[in-house]
Design an enzyme around this catalytic site. Structure first.
Site, PDB file in Angstrom:
ATOM      1  N   CYS A 124      21.433  18.714 -12.387  1.00 15.39           N
ATOM      2  CA  CYS A 124      20.144  19.314 -11.997  1.00 15.39           C
ATOM      3  C   CYS A 124      19.882  20.470 -12.949  1.00 15.39           C
ATOM      4  O   CYS A 124      20.617  21.463 -12.919  1.00 15.39           O
ATOM      5  CB  CYS A 124      20.190  19.793 -10.548  1.00 15.39           C
ATOM      6  SG  CYS A 124      18.651  20.584 -10.010  1.00 15.39           S
ATOM      7  N   GLY A 125      18.855  20.345 -13.769  1.00 13.54           N
ATOM      8  CA  GLY A 125      18.615  21.349 -14.809  1.00 13.54           C
ATOM      9  C   GLY A 125      18.078  22.655 -14.253  1.00 13.54           C
ATOM     10  O   GLY A 125      18.630  23.734 -14.519  1.00 13.54           O
ATOM     11  N   ASN A 126      17.026  22.580 -13.431  1.00 13.21           N
ATOM     12  CA  ASN A 126      16.484  23.816 -12.834  1.00 13.21           C
ATOM     13  C   ASN A 126      17.549  24.479 -11.958  1.00 13.21           C
ATOM     14  O   ASN A 126      17.682  25.705 -11.935  1.00 13.21           O
ATOM     15  CB  ASN A 126      15.250  23.502 -11.976  1.00 13.21           C
ATOM     16  CG  ASN A 126      14.053  23.149 -12.824  1.00 13.21           C
ATOM     17  OD1 ASN A 126      13.799  23.777 -13.848  1.00 13.21           O
ATOM     18  ND2 ASN A 126      13.313  22.143 -12.413  1.00 13.21           N
ATOM     19  N   GLY A 138      14.493  16.142 -16.164  1.00 16.35           N
ATOM     20  CA  GLY A 138      13.350  15.292 -16.510  1.00 16.35           C
ATOM     21  C   GLY A 138      12.649  15.780 -17.772  1.00 16.35           C
ATOM     22  O   GLY A 138      12.230  14.988 -18.625  1.00 16.35           O
ATOM     23  N   HIS A 169      17.071   8.691 -16.026  1.00 18.40           N
ATOM     24  CA  HIS A 169      15.626   8.959 -16.133  1.00 18.40           C
ATOM     25  C   HIS A 169      14.921   7.800 -16.840  1.00 18.40           C
ATOM     26  O   HIS A 169      15.434   7.286 -17.836  1.00 18.40           O
ATOM     27  CB  HIS A 169      15.376  10.230 -16.945  1.00 18.40           C
ATOM     28  CG  HIS A 169      15.780  11.490 -16.233  1.00 18.40           C
ATOM     29  ND1 HIS A 169      14.907  12.235 -15.484  1.00 18.40           N
ATOM     30  CD2 HIS A 169      16.985  12.110 -16.137  1.00 18.40           C
ATOM     31  CE1 HIS A 169      15.543  13.274 -14.969  1.00 18.40           C
ATOM     32  NE2 HIS A 169      16.816  13.215 -15.333  1.00 18.40           N
ATOM     33  N   GLU A 222      11.042  12.440  -8.576  1.00 16.16           N
ATOM     34  CA  GLU A 222      12.501  12.551  -8.584  1.00 16.16           C
ATOM     35  C   GLU A 222      13.183  11.582  -7.618  1.00 16.16           C
ATOM     36  O   GLU A 222      12.719  11.396  -6.479  1.00 16.16           O
ATOM     37  CB  GLU A 222      12.936  13.974  -8.214  1.00 16.16           C
ATOM     38  CG  GLU A 222      12.779  14.970  -9.335  1.00 16.16           C
ATOM     39  CD  GLU A 222      13.612  16.210  -9.093  1.00 16.16           C
ATOM     40  OE1 GLU A 222      14.700  16.090  -8.479  1.00 16.16           O
ATOM     41  OE2 GLU A 222      13.170  17.303  -9.511  1.00 16.16           O
ATOM     42  N   ASN A 240      15.128   8.810 -11.854  1.00 12.58           N
ATOM     43  CA  ASN A 240      14.019   9.770 -11.819  1.00 12.58           C
ATOM     44  C   ASN A 240      12.958   9.239 -12.779  1.00 12.58           C
ATOM     45  O   ASN A 240      13.311   8.652 -13.826  1.00 12.58           O
ATOM     46  CB  ASN A 240      14.513  11.146 -12.277  1.00 12.58           C
ATOM     47  CG  ASN A 240      15.662  11.647 -11.415  1.00 12.58           C
ATOM     48  OD1 ASN A 240      15.459  12.133 -10.315  1.00 12.58           O
ATOM     49  ND2 ASN A 240      16.897  11.485 -11.905  1.00 12.58           N
ATOM     50  N   CYS A 243      11.148  19.526 -12.996  1.00 11.50           N
ATOM     51  CA  CYS A 243      12.430  18.806 -13.072  1.00 11.50           C
ATOM     52  C   CYS A 243      13.045  19.117 -14.435  1.00 11.50           C
ATOM     53  O   CYS A 243      12.494  18.711 -15.469  1.00 11.50           O
ATOM     54  CB  CYS A 243      12.215  17.302 -12.901  1.00 11.50           C
ATOM     55  SG  CYS A 243      13.741  16.339 -13.008  1.00 11.50           S
TER      56      CYS A 243
HETATM   57  N1  LIG Z   1      16.661  14.226  -8.348  1.00 11.65           N
HETATM   58  C1  LIG Z   1      17.653  14.304  -9.427  1.00 11.65           C
HETATM   59  C2  LIG Z   1      18.543  15.552  -9.278  1.00 11.65           C
HETATM   60  C3  LIG Z   1      17.773  16.864  -9.462  1.00 11.65           C
HETATM   61  C4  LIG Z   1      17.140  16.978 -10.819  1.00 11.65           C
HETATM   62  C5  LIG Z   1      16.079  18.058 -10.989  1.00 11.65           C
HETATM   63  N2  LIG Z   1      15.750  18.847  -9.859  1.00 11.65           N
HETATM   64  C6  LIG Z   1      16.354  18.920 -12.223  1.00 11.65           C
HETATM   65  O1  LIG Z   1      15.917  20.085 -12.272  1.00 11.65           O
HETATM   66  O2  LIG Z   1      16.976  18.378 -13.180  1.00 11.65           O
HETATM   67  C7  LIG Z   1      18.523  13.020  -9.385  1.00 11.65           C
HETATM   68  O3  LIG Z   1      18.594  12.393  -8.326  1.00 11.65           O
HETATM   69  O4  LIG Z   1      19.098  12.695 -10.439  1.00 11.65           O
END
Ligand SMILES: N[C@H](CCC[C@H](N)C(=O)O)C(=O)O
Length: 276
Positions: free
Chosen positions: A75-77, A222, A161, A210, A192, A219
């Site tokens: 999760c980047g954020n 993303g 992704h 997501e 995603n 994201c």
């Molecule tokens: N939903 C994503 C995880 C969180 C990614 C997103 N919140 C970010 O900031 O990268 C997944 O299932 O791979």
């Protein structure tokens, strides 16, 4: 148990951050879903659990759970919020933090302006690494959705992704297309789905549906995946401003064998306690 947590967000992608170093936390998917409920719980896109590492070369382990209870790789954020969290709670004094995640190691650097740059590691592009069902690696793939062939790029930043080019983010049916591609049978672990509008070679608009959540305001992985996909298609410069509904991230990917770097803000909203 009374659980202490911090509510944070990165450009509106919001998190419940829990210190699992000084608290003994046991989470089940059902418990994460309850905590993530925006009416009966705290409410979040992801829950971030900070734990001691089991790899001696790392400073922390950081576990990520989507609101649907699924534990995911990256999760980047969340990584930026995690860094601000451990620094503020004095769990470390270092300005370079090495973190173990399910999707591989990442390194966080605190800049002078307190923005945080995350070394997100190398993007993975082989279909089996995503995972994505394809006979061979390609820059883009045809994916049948609603009887039409959509052209997608596929990139893993530790998490899977799909990235589509669109003429106009605002008018793109993100919910309809995103929900179908997210659970397409060629993505064995779902994915995603990013919808990228190239403004110019140094700027894109992006919306992301997501996995495990739905469309979010931002994201981080993303944004990284979108820049990698755009660079491989010869559309983007090495450093790109990525405009998401919640705000802007700066993503740099110089070349194929170098890591993707992400820089952006973090916000602490409140501290809370909840009985679990
Ligand atoms: N939903 C994503 C995880 C969180 C990614 C997103 N919140 C970010 O900031 O990268 C997944 O299932 O791979």
């Amino acid at each position: 148990m009374l659980l202490k947590f911090t509510k944070m967000h990165g450009l509106g992608n919001d998190f419940m951050v829990i210190d699992g170093v000084t608290q003994n936390v046991r989470l089940t998917p059902e418990k994460v879903q309850q905590l993530g409920d925006r009416h009966f719980g705290v409410g979040f896109d992801q829950l971030l659990l900070v734990e001691p590492p089991d790899d001696p070369d790392m400073d922390f382990r950081y576990r990520i759970f989507n609101a649907d209870g699924s534990e995911v790789e990256q999760c980047g954020n969340g990584a930026r919020c995690f860094a601000a969290f451990v620094l503020e709670r004095k769990l470390t004094g270092s300005k370079r933090i090495k973190v173990q995640t399910k999707g591989g190691p990442i390194e966080l650097r605190v800049n002078r302006d307190d923005e945080i740059t995350v070394d997100m590691g190398l993007p993975k592009l082989e279909p089996w690494e995503i995972p994505f069902k394809a006979d061979r690696q390609s820059i883009t793939y045809k994916l049948e959705v609603e009887g039409r062939d959509e052209e997608i790029a596929v990139v893993s930043m530790g998490n899977p992704h799909a990235v589509l080019l669109v003429d106009d983010c605002k008018s793109t049916p993100v919910e309809r297309l995103g929900s179908k591609i997210q659970r397409h049978n060629r993505f064995p672990e779902n994915c995603n789905v990013g919808f990228m509008e190239v403004v110019n070679p140094g700027e894109v608009n992006l919306r992301v549906f997501e996995r495990g959540v739905g469309e979010t305001l931002a994201c981080g992985t993303g944004a990284c995946a979108a820049v990698v996909a755009g660079r491989l298609q010869g559309l983007l410069e090495p450093t790109v401003k990525v405009n998401l509904p919640g705000g802007t991230l700066t993503i740099t990917w110089k070349e194929q064998d170098l890591p993707v770097l992400m820089t952006g803000p973090t916000t602490r909203v409140y501290e809370g306690h909840i009985r679990i």
